[in-house]
Enzyme design. Sequence first.
Site: not given
Ligand code: BES
Ligand code: ZN
Ligand code: MN
Length: 517
Positions: A279, A284, A291, A302, A361, A363, A365
Amino acid sequence: MIKTTVRDDDPIHHSTDCLVLFCLEEKKPAGLLKELDGRLKGTISSAFENKVFEGKPNQTFWVNTLGALGAKHLLLTGLGKAREMNGEKIRQAAGTAAKLAEKSKSKTLSFAVREGALARIKHPCPGETEPDPACPVAEGSYLALYRFDHYKSKSAEGEENADVRSVESIVLLVARAQHRAVERAAERAAKIASAVVTARDLISHPSNTATPTYLADTARAIAKKHKIACKILDRKEMEKLGMGALLGVARGSHEPPAFIVLEYFGAGKTQPPVVIVGKGITFDTGGISLKPPANMDEMKMDMSGGAATLGTLQAVASLKVKANVVGIVPATENMPGGSAIKPGDILKSMSGKTIEVLNTDAEGRLVLADALAYAARYKPKAIIDLATLTGACIVALGHLAAAVIGSDEKLIRKLSDSAGITGERIWELPLWPEHEKAIKSDIADLKNISGPAFGAGTITGAAFLKAFAGDFPWAHLDIAGTAWTGEAGPYQAKGATGFGVRLLLHYIESGAGRKKS
Ligand code: BES
Ligand code: ZN
Ligand code: MN
């Protein structure tokens, strides 16, 4: 890497700022330690008696030799029990020693790699690709002495901000023969550490430096240096391939996206490669599903999966591993903006599957969906993706292990073996048919999130990816918790870890030179 030499000086007379001797956990000093104790007027034996130092893992004992030895200081470092010895213990102990030597302003740091504990165990690092313990000693030291100081101005000499490094050279002491073996082990360690440093640097650079274009340039530089193939697809080429999921994420950003492909064929063109997909979200924000502000700065990390992918390709190419490996990094920012995708929008991925984006968010995947579809073109022996995919992974496993979820038991077992040996821990989570059902959309083929009823979001993310990995053996590593650390470790500074490079290198090397697994 720090200048390293191999010398066959006698450790008692060897002149250095700091001489490190590894010790086993035992009741009283033995072997060389006993001899040193005599010269140091019983300092060591009294430390053992008073339990100030007993050789426990990462325990240290700092002695000012006051001229009794050639070394100014002797640093005893514990490795623990002989029967529990492994490369990771040695890496950690060496890292601990190197950090202490650095803190104590040593310029030369010497390790006795054929004395003390290392002389008393026949196979001190079982499972490691390189059996010589000099390798984890050097690797642990290099990684421990890593610092990211690109943005500290060095002009003001003598000022607080001028971040002067102390350890200038490392000496590996081989009292007896085997000079060449130790040299080779140290060269290998330097290549591995450089690859990890490539990843750590990329992750540490802020997003206004480490853009998708910067990742692509780094990939090109790695390819040029190690004479491997590199292809960078731009927006137009991605459009041609129908990478609607990746391009959807890229729409909110003014930074052009990049689809990075590195190909290393070390085992002839006929063997199917292992494809690593990382990734590469260089920042992000969450997109329109923005966020919250707290700690958003950390979202520069990220692209850690992408960084580990480039690092792994650097490692296998520089070590000339006899295996075929392809690295793919879909790189873009995830930004809100006038053209950004919105919740409810539907994207068409390269595979042809349509995706309802219910949360912008989620993103990672989306960009991985197109990268996994592209990976299938190689008819790979295995696909392994690395991604900082979910915050839920940190809730489940903290910063101590990455989650692994996949479609192939054998692949997961092999990765777990490599994880145990390299100290880059992974822990398996399940993926059941219910999870796959939960991401079916009412109006598109898939949706990019599911409801809370299905438990860990980490699994939902993996279930989504599985739909794009085809029938190839596939494993997904969620490295959200392990790519970045708030706490320093024995060979780890705060911040970027470079997690995945050593794990994947070990996995690839364990299968190298053999036929399809
Ligand atoms: N990059 C984030 C996940 C992340 C969070 C990595 C904290 C490292 C530290 C990812 O893109 C994300 O935002 N995931 C969301 C998914 C949700 C919207 C289903 C999450 O984990 O809140
Ligand atoms: Zn992310
Ligand atoms: Mn995200």
